[in-house]
Write a protein that holds these residues in place. Structure first.
Motif, PDB file in Angstrom:
ATOM      1  N   LYS A 153      42.753  -4.917  26.642  1.00  0.00           N
ATOM      2  CA  LYS A 153      42.319  -3.292  27.072  1.00  0.00           C
ATOM      3  C   LYS A 153      43.928  -2.346  26.894  1.00  0.00           C
ATOM      4  CE  LYS A 153      39.977  -3.663  28.945  1.00  0.00           C
ATOM      5  NZ  LYS A 153      38.963  -4.185  29.115  1.00  0.00           N
TER       6      LYS A 153
ATOM      7  N   VAL B 110      26.786  -0.042  23.319  1.00  0.00           N
ATOM      8  CA  VAL B 110      27.270   0.235  21.706  1.00  0.00           C
ATOM      9  C   VAL B 110      25.648  -1.042  21.157  1.00  0.00           C
ATOM     10  CG1 VAL B 110      28.556  -1.329  19.931  1.00  0.00           C
ATOM     11  CG2 VAL B 110      29.617  -0.820  21.348  1.00  0.00           C
TER      12      VAL B 110
ATOM     13  N   SER C 284      32.622  -9.013  27.969  1.00  0.00           N
ATOM     14  CA  SER C 284      32.280  -9.704  28.671  1.00  0.00           C
ATOM     15  C   SER C 284      32.390 -11.389  27.794  1.00  0.00           C
ATOM     16  CB  SER C 284      30.600  -9.221  28.175  1.00  0.00           C
ATOM     17  OG  SER C 284      30.213  -7.786  28.756  1.00  0.00           O
TER      18      SER C 284
ATOM     19  N   ILE D 131      25.893 -12.138  29.033  1.00  0.00           N
ATOM     20  CA  ILE D 131      26.336 -10.942  29.437  1.00  0.00           C
ATOM     21  C   ILE D 131      26.870 -10.256  29.062  1.00  0.00           C
ATOM     22  CG2 ILE D 131      28.686 -10.864  31.091  1.00  0.00           C
ATOM     23  CD1 ILE D 131      29.564 -13.968  30.218  1.00  0.00           C
TER      24      ILE D 131
ATOM     25  N   GLY E 162      24.121  -3.807  29.429  1.00  0.00           N
ATOM     26  CA  GLY E 162      22.784  -4.493  28.941  1.00  0.00           C
ATOM     27  C   GLY E 162      22.080  -3.892  27.846  1.00  0.00           C
TER      28      GLY E 162
ATOM     29  N   LYS F 192      31.184   3.756  24.827  1.00  0.00           N
ATOM     30  CA  LYS F 192      30.544   2.944  25.799  1.00  0.00           C
ATOM     31  C   LYS F 192      28.798   2.333  25.490  1.00  0.00           C
ATOM     32  CE  LYS F 192      31.462   1.471  30.178  1.00  0.00           C
ATOM     33  NZ  LYS F 192      32.614   0.216  30.266  1.00  0.00           N
TER      34      LYS F 192
ATOM     35  N   VAL G  23      35.803   3.628  29.146  1.00  0.00           N
ATOM     36  CA  VAL G  23      35.112   3.081  28.350  1.00  0.00           C
ATOM     37  C   VAL G  23      35.542   1.327  28.555  1.00  0.00           C
ATOM     38  CG1 VAL G  23      35.382   2.262  25.122  1.00  0.00           C
ATOM     39  CG2 VAL G  23      34.364   4.962  26.520  1.00  0.00           C
ATOM     40  N   ALA G  24      37.004   1.405  28.242  1.00  0.00           N
ATOM     41  CA  ALA G  24      37.495   0.337  29.071  1.00  0.00           C
ATOM     42  C   ALA G  24      36.637  -0.303  30.405  1.00  0.00           C
ATOM     43  CB  ALA G  24      39.073   0.266  28.989  1.00  0.00           C
ATOM     44  N   SER G  25      36.328  -1.329  29.664  1.00  0.00           N
ATOM     45  CA  SER G  25      35.767  -2.222  31.213  1.00  0.00           C
ATOM     46  C   SER G  25      36.235  -2.519  32.184  1.00  0.00           C
ATOM     47  CB  SER G  25      34.680  -2.946  30.566  1.00  0.00           C
ATOM     48  OG  SER G  25      33.588  -3.822  31.471  1.00  0.00           O
TER      49      SER G  25
HETATM   50  C1  F6R Z   1      36.184  -4.035  26.520  1.00  0.00           C
HETATM   51  C2  F6R Z   1      34.606  -2.885  26.552  1.00  0.00           C
HETATM   52  C3  F6R Z   1      33.770  -3.826  25.761  1.00  0.00           C
HETATM   53  C4  F6R Z   1      32.171  -3.748  26.265  1.00  0.00           C
HETATM   54  C5  F6R Z   1      31.419  -4.917  24.641  1.00  0.00           C
HETATM   55  C6  F6R Z   1      29.931  -5.370  25.554  1.00  0.00           C
HETATM   56  O1  F6R Z   1      36.458  -2.909  27.555  1.00  0.00           O
HETATM   57  O2  F6R Z   1      33.980  -2.190  27.215  1.00  0.00           O
HETATM   58  O3  F6R Z   1      34.352  -5.020  24.123  1.00  0.00           O
HETATM   59  O4  F6R Z   1      33.231  -5.102  27.160  1.00  0.00           O
HETATM   60  O5  F6R Z   1      31.069  -3.938  24.179  1.00  0.00           O
HETATM   61  O6  F6R Z   1      29.261  -4.042  26.487  1.00  0.00           O
HETATM   62  P1  F6R Z   1      28.760  -4.665  27.185  1.00  0.00           P
HETATM   63  O7  F6R Z   1      28.832  -5.605  28.429  1.00  0.00           O
HETATM   64  O8  F6R Z   1      27.877  -3.582  27.433  1.00  0.00           O
HETATM   65  O9  F6R Z   1      27.537  -6.223  26.513  1.00  0.00           O
END
Ligand code: F6R
Length: 612
Positions: free
Chosen positions: A489, A609, A306, A349, A353, A607, A402-404
């Motif tokens: 990634k 955190v 994000s 971002i 959330g 996922k 887990v990988a966004s």
């Molecule tokens: C990487 C990934 C993490 C999230 C980060 C923030 O692929 O998924 O780096 O982007 O933990 O998470 P959000 O967007 O949920 O605040």
């Protein structure tokens, strides 16, 4: 981070707990466990995945129980540290971190309690047991204990011979599910996906709430001890998630599904602008016209992927709107001494959330007097959305890998809308320019679909990466953050060490790393910086580095010995980062497949955190 499921119903709830944990496994997968009340307590735990717990639970029948999938914070992943933790006849599952657990533990040890794990959670179990000596009833005891806990938590507690489950939350997500149909019952979970199997009717608990669930009723008391009217004070939401949204379907992995879902995710996110030729600031909330108009600069706060979306947005906002934009890693911003600017628009971002650092950074900004806050988020009722004055909800659908991936590209679409809106308010866009930006946005799903068609070539490249130890990713301008994202990634799912660099920075240090064993991946769209980038690539080739270049159809980059080139179908101007990240996602995915790593659940990660 950690998943909780709780159920009390006339039906056998063991399959409900197991199915719920399976859906929540993406939140943590170090160990899993459950406690069943019959009416005495049975505890089952396994260090492996939920599948192993399911085997242990075969043949069990219960109408009342709690379950947990863990992402280790205090104590290594092991059976003794797996939840639930028990004290006498009660059991607790917990998501979050109890910051004052050490002092509470000392107090409990002095009082004669023995600990059998290294977790902070066991402190909660003993503390409730201890409180029950002077307090009648589990509900009241949990309320008193919750008031003593410092940190972020969601907990669920059961006790032998009681027919209730007591849950509490502070800073970690927890929702209730109201049973439907003849099976009825009441449920609780860390997120809605775990409960779709039994109900769509959900109540989101607020920080400080303590709730009691029995088969027939629920009651909720807020942080101040006031008994709430339900549903009056805590509305019932009808979840619009479909069970298919959280199923893998014909795909091998969630990550693969989510990469290929990007055209639909973008189309759904852009649905709210419909066929409009002009944007209304109301897209970001009713207070947006005034709040955005008064914003003199922008501060973006985020973590991980994000944060990379935020870095791309900085280029767009400064170029289009002419407004200064800074982007900060949330965990840094929340603890540093910064210069507050009440006229600044603060943009958080977050896919989930619930990211603890991002949430805390918004609270920090607000405490400094910065009230113009906007959440760009994928989860409607999440803590960050509720914390911010304005919101834009991306419609990527649940992201389980887990990988966004799809969350990132939809965040970019939302941020581009923000940049165009700010530019319009600043009087820097003609109606024709605005119309052209909107047209380009609307065409994105089709453009991404064409990029996905490059998968076979990318799969072939991946076989050349799998045995590498390190990789460099290069980009320039608004593709520099895409290089960072490509590196993130690759490292998170294939465990190959990767770094992203602005290509112009290469000769200031990282060039020393380049040799035949260091693949260099470059994002090379046909933009104003292409010629500069090509000079940087020559520097790599001259040192024997193997180059893998993602160019555009019309980028004049030639394939030659040591230089591999893949061309994206079209050059996409300002929105090009949305296209160029897709092959990097595919490259990581296929490299991880060749290496045989756990793509959806990479080691040590989770996922959402929700802890610092
Ligand atoms: C990487 C990934 C993490 C999230 C980060 C923030 O692929 O998924 O780096 O982007 O933990 O998470 P959000 O967007 O949920 O605040």
């Amino acid at each position: 981070m950690c998943g909780i499921v709780a159920a009390v119903a006339a039906r056998n709830i063991v399959p409900v707990l197991i199915e719920g944990l399976t859906k929540l496994e993406y939140r943590g997968y170090d160990s899993a466990g459950l406690a069943l009340l019959n009416p005495t307590l049975t505890r089952l735990r396994s260090v492996g995945r939920v599948g192993e717990l399911a085997v242990q639970a075969e043949g069990q029948v219960a109408h009342h129980g709690i379950a947990h999938t863990r992402w280790a914070t205090h104590g290594v992943p092991s059976e003794r540290n797996a939840h639930p933790h028990v004290s006498g006849g009660l059991a607790v599952v917990h998501n979050g971190i109890i910051e004052n657990y050490a002092e509470l533990k000392q107090e409990l040890i002095a009082g004669g309690y023995a600990f059998s794990s290294d977790t902070d959670t066991e402190v909660i179990a003993h503390l409730i047991q201890h409180t029950l000596k002077s307090t009648p009833g589990l509900f009241e005891a949990v309320r008193l204990v919750a008031a003593r806990l410092v940190g972020a938590y969601a907990i669920a507690v059961v006790q032998e011979w009681s027919d209730a489950i007591v849950v509490a939350r502070h800073g970690a997500p927890l929702l209730l599910g109201l049973g439907q149909g003849e099976n009825g019952g009441n449920y609780a979970a860390s997120d809605a996906s775990a409960l779709l199997q039994v109900t769509r009717r959900m109540i989101y608990l607020e920080d400080g709430d303590v709730a009691e669930l029995t088969r027939a009723a629920i009651r909720i008391v807020d942080a101040g001890g006031t008994a709430l009217n339900v549903p009056g004070d805590r509305p019932v939401h009808e979840s619009t998630l479909s069970a298919d949204d959280v199923e893998m379907g014909d795909y091998q992995h969630y990550m693969q599904k989510e990469i290929f879902e990007q055209p639909q995710a973008l189309a759904a996110t852009l649905e709210m602008i419909g066929g409009a030729q002009t944007l209304s600031p109301n897209l970001f909330g009713v207070a947006a016209p005034e709040m955005l108009r008064g914003a003199r600069s922008v501060l973006i706060l985020a973590c991980g992927t994000s944060y990379h979306a935020g870095l791309v947005a900085r280029y767009w906002i400064e170029q289009l709107a002419g407004i200064a934009c800074s982007v900060e890693i949330a965990s840094e911003y929340r603890y540093r001494v910064s210069v507050p600017n009440p006229e600044q628009l603060v943009v958080a971002i977050s896919q989930s959330g619930e990211t603890a650092d991002t949430l805390a950074s918004v609270k920090h900004a607000k405490a400094l007097g910065m009230g113009r806050t906007l959440a760009i988020c994928n989860v409607p009722e999440s803590a960050i959305v509720r914390e911010c004055a304005l919101r834009f909800l991306t419609r990527a659908g649940p992201e389980i890998g887990v990988a966004s991936t799809k969350a990132f590209t939809t965040q970019l679409a939302a941020l581009f809308l923000l940049a165009v809106t700010l530019a319009k308010q600043a009087g820097r866009l003609t109606p024709e320019q605005e119309g052209a930006h909107l047209k380009a946005l609307r065409h994105l799903p089709v453009a991404v679909q064409k990029v996905l068609a490059l998968e076979p070539e990318i799969r072939a490249w991946a076989t050349q990466f799998a045995d590498k130890q390190h990789a460099l990713f290069l980009g320039r301008g608004h593709h520099y953050p895409i290089a960072l994202e490509g590196a993130l990634k690759l490292k998170e799912i294939s465990y190959i060490h990767a770094e992203g660099y602005p290509a112009g920075e290469l000769k200031h240090g990282p060039l020393a790393l380049v040799d035949k064993d260091m693949p260099v991946i470059s994002v090379a769209p046909n933009d104003a910086l292409l010629e500069k980038l090509k000079s940087n690539l020559k520097e790599v080739a001259a040192r024997g580095g193997e180059l893998y270049v993602f160019a555009d159809a019309d980028s004049a980059v030639d394939q030659e010995a040591g230089v591999h080139v893949l061309r994206l179908p079209e050059h996409y101007g300002l929105l090009s980062p949305v296209l160029h990240v897709v092959p990097l996602q595919l490259l990581s995915y296929h490299t991880a497949l060749v290496k045989g790593t756990d793509v959806d659940k990479p080691r040590n990660l989770a996922k959402s955190v929700t802890v610092e």
